[in-house]
Enzyme design. Structure first.
Site, mmCIF file in Angstrom:
data_model
loop_
_atom_site.group_PDB
_atom_site.id
_atom_site.type_symbol
_atom_site.label_atom_id
_atom_site.label_comp_id
_atom_site.label_asym_id
_atom_site.label_seq_id
_atom_site.Cartn_x
_atom_site.Cartn_y
_atom_site.Cartn_z
ATOM 1 N N ASN A 1 0.852 -1.185 0.000
ATOM 2 C CA ASN A 1 0.000 0.000 0.000
ATOM 3 C C ASN A 1 0.898 1.249 0.000
ATOM 4 O OD1 ASN A 1 -1.438 2.273 1.072
ATOM 5 N ND2 ASN A 1 -3.069 0.889 1.698
ATOM 6 N N HIS B 1 0.981 6.252 1.835
ATOM 7 C CA HIS B 1 1.693 7.225 2.673
ATOM 8 C C HIS B 1 2.897 7.859 1.987
ATOM 9 C CE1 HIS B 1 -1.252 6.727 5.586
ATOM 10 N NE2 HIS B 1 -1.018 5.437 5.755
ATOM 11 N N HIS C 1 -5.653 3.678 -1.617
ATOM 12 C CA HIS C 1 -6.966 4.052 -1.089
ATOM 13 C C HIS C 1 -7.247 5.484 -1.529
ATOM 14 C CE1 HIS C 1 -9.695 4.289 2.770
ATOM 15 N NE2 HIS C 1 -10.326 4.638 1.658
ATOM 16 N N ARG D 1 -9.268 8.244 -0.936
ATOM 17 C CA ARG D 1 -10.239 8.676 0.075
ATOM 18 C C ARG D 1 -11.074 9.842 -0.422
ATOM 19 N NH1 ARG D 1 -10.312 7.917 5.585
ATOM 20 N NH2 ARG D 1 -9.057 6.155 6.252
ATOM 21 N N ARG E 1 -6.727 12.764 1.024
ATOM 22 C CA ARG E 1 -5.616 13.176 1.907
ATOM 23 C C ARG E 1 -4.288 12.573 1.484
ATOM 24 N NH1 ARG E 1 -7.165 9.929 7.400
ATOM 25 N NH2 ARG E 1 -9.186 10.855 7.005
ATOM 26 N N GLU F 1 -8.752 0.610 -2.932
ATOM 27 C CA GLU F 1 -9.625 0.669 -1.761
ATOM 28 C C GLU F 1 -10.545 1.863 -1.907
ATOM 29 O OE1 GLU F 1 -7.730 0.737 2.032
ATOM 30 O OE2 GLU F 1 -6.208 -0.678 1.407
ATOM 31 N N THR G 1 -8.279 3.326 8.411
ATOM 32 C CA THR G 1 -9.515 2.558 8.398
ATOM 33 C C THR G 1 -9.709 1.856 9.744
ATOM 34 O OG1 THR G 1 -8.909 2.132 6.114
ATOM 35 C CG2 THR G 1 -10.820 0.952 6.971
ATOM 36 N N GLU H 1 -10.981 -9.434 2.768
ATOM 37 C CA GLU H 1 -9.732 -9.146 3.489
ATOM 38 C C GLU H 1 -10.090 -9.000 4.960
ATOM 39 O OE1 GLU H 1 -6.787 -6.284 2.012
ATOM 40 O OE2 GLU H 1 -6.600 -5.570 4.073
ATOM 41 N N HIS I 1 -3.712 -4.894 7.646
ATOM 42 C CA HIS I 1 -3.857 -3.705 8.481
ATOM 43 C C HIS I 1 -2.937 -3.765 9.686
ATOM 44 C CE1 HIS I 1 -5.344 0.003 10.137
ATOM 45 N NE2 HIS I 1 -5.917 0.202 8.982
HETATM 46 N N1 PXP Z 1 -6.013 -3.139 4.181
HETATM 47 C C1 PXP Z 1 -6.899 -2.120 4.232
HETATM 48 C C2 PXP Z 1 -8.301 -2.397 3.849
HETATM 49 C C3 PXP Z 1 -6.508 -0.832 4.602
HETATM 50 O O1 PXP Z 1 -7.404 0.162 4.639
HETATM 51 C C4 PXP Z 1 -5.153 -0.606 4.899
HETATM 52 C C5 PXP Z 1 -4.694 0.778 5.255
HETATM 53 O O2 PXP Z 1 -4.961 1.642 4.220
HETATM 54 C C6 PXP Z 1 -4.276 -1.693 4.826
HETATM 55 C C7 PXP Z 1 -4.721 -2.949 4.480
HETATM 56 C C8 PXP Z 1 -2.827 -1.535 5.134
HETATM 57 O O3 PXP Z 1 -2.696 -1.185 6.472
HETATM 58 P P1 PXP Z 1 -1.327 -0.601 6.978
HETATM 59 O O4 PXP Z 1 -1.088 0.669 6.236
HETATM 60 O O5 PXP Z 1 -1.583 -0.385 8.436
HETATM 61 O O6 PXP Z 1 -0.296 -1.641 6.710
#
Ligand code: PXP
Length: 247
Positions: A10, A13, A46, A48, A52, A73, A104, A154, A197
């Site tokens: 992901n 960030h 994601h 949003r 952001r 996402e 999330t 997931e 997550h």
């Molecule tokens: N899965 C989902 C559905 C998420 O919303 C996120 C965070 O955007 C992640 C996985 C990844 O989580 P993390 O950034 O905490 O590794």
């Protein structure tokens, strides 16, 4: 089902840091390329409602720069549905979204949102995307996902990670077993089980060792580590721990 566990990276960030100053640096496109070279199997983003981190024009830029499948996402809104139908990601993942949250929080209430989700899921599947629902490892949510025709669920690993990092390993084990049970149940229902997550180097192994899981989605920790050791090394190390846990 004990094949190679896929890693979805992901890259939200990277865009968070970029947006902190405006401009183009650091570019999530570059992060996607490095992640691919380091062994990622997919890129997760994601988009949003408040934009952001990832913004609309990132989607096509990342698609044209990378061959990896994209997991988009999204909240269950008409705006996001329109974007996803146009963009046609390999996977469209519905997640709950609140403006005030930092990330999330909790899984989707697929049972309660059935009527809103059903036509959206149908439209996305007919348009060629697989549909994933981000849910708690809960049989009620799984049953709702099945009745909605979801291809993938997931499972939220946030609670497991929090318990483990707080040192409560006994309760963390209980939560891990809940995830393992949900993964087994999903396979029996012909739903592909994935998880994610909050995962870190210390917590990923126990989740990766659940043999039914096909993919983990990991972002924040990898980007944090990348500050210290670089993104390539951070992704490689995560891959190694996942592969060891599976071996
Ligand atoms: N899965 C989902 C559905 C998420 O919303 C996120 C965070 O955007 C992640 C996985 C990844 O989580 P993390 O950034 O905490 O590794």
């Amino acid at each position: 089902m004990t094949g190679r566990l896929r890693l979805g990276v992901n890259i939200d960030h990277v865009a968070t840091v970029r947006n902190a100053r405006g401009g183009d640096h650091p570019d999530p496109v570059r992060a996607a390329a490095i992640a691919a070279g380091a062994g990622a199997d997919g890129i997760t983003m994601h988009l949003r409602e408040d934009r952001r981190h990832i913004v609309d024009h990132d989607l096509e830029r990342i698609r044209s720069a990378s061959d990896l499948p994209i997991n988009l996402e999204m909240a269950a809104t008409e705006e996001m549905l329109g974007i996803a139908l146009k963009f046609r990601p390999e996977t469209a993942m519905f997640v709950p979204e609140k403006r005030e949250e930092r990330t999330t929080e909790g899984g989707l209430n697929a049972a309660r949102e059935h009527n809103k989700l059903a036509p959206m899921i149908r439209a996305l599947r007919e348009n060629g995307s697989r549909v994933s629902l981000f849910i708690e490892p809960d049989p009620v949510q799984l049953a709702a996902a099945k009745s909605l025709g979801a291809d993938i669920c997931e499972f939220h690993t946030g609670r497991y990670v929090e318990l483990w990092l707080a040192g409560d390993h006994e309760l963390a084990d209980v939560e891990r077993e809940r995830i393992a049970q949900a993964a087994r149940r999903a396979v029996a229902m012909d739903i592909e089980p994935q998880a994610g997550h909050g995962l870190t180097y210390d917590t990923v192994g126990d989740i990766a060792s659940i043999p039914q899981l096909t993919e983990l989605n990991i972002g924040h920790f990898l980007m944090g580590e990348a500050i210290f050791i670089g993104l390539d090394a951070a992704v490689r190390k995560m891959r190694e721990i996942m592969d060891e846990a599976r071996a």
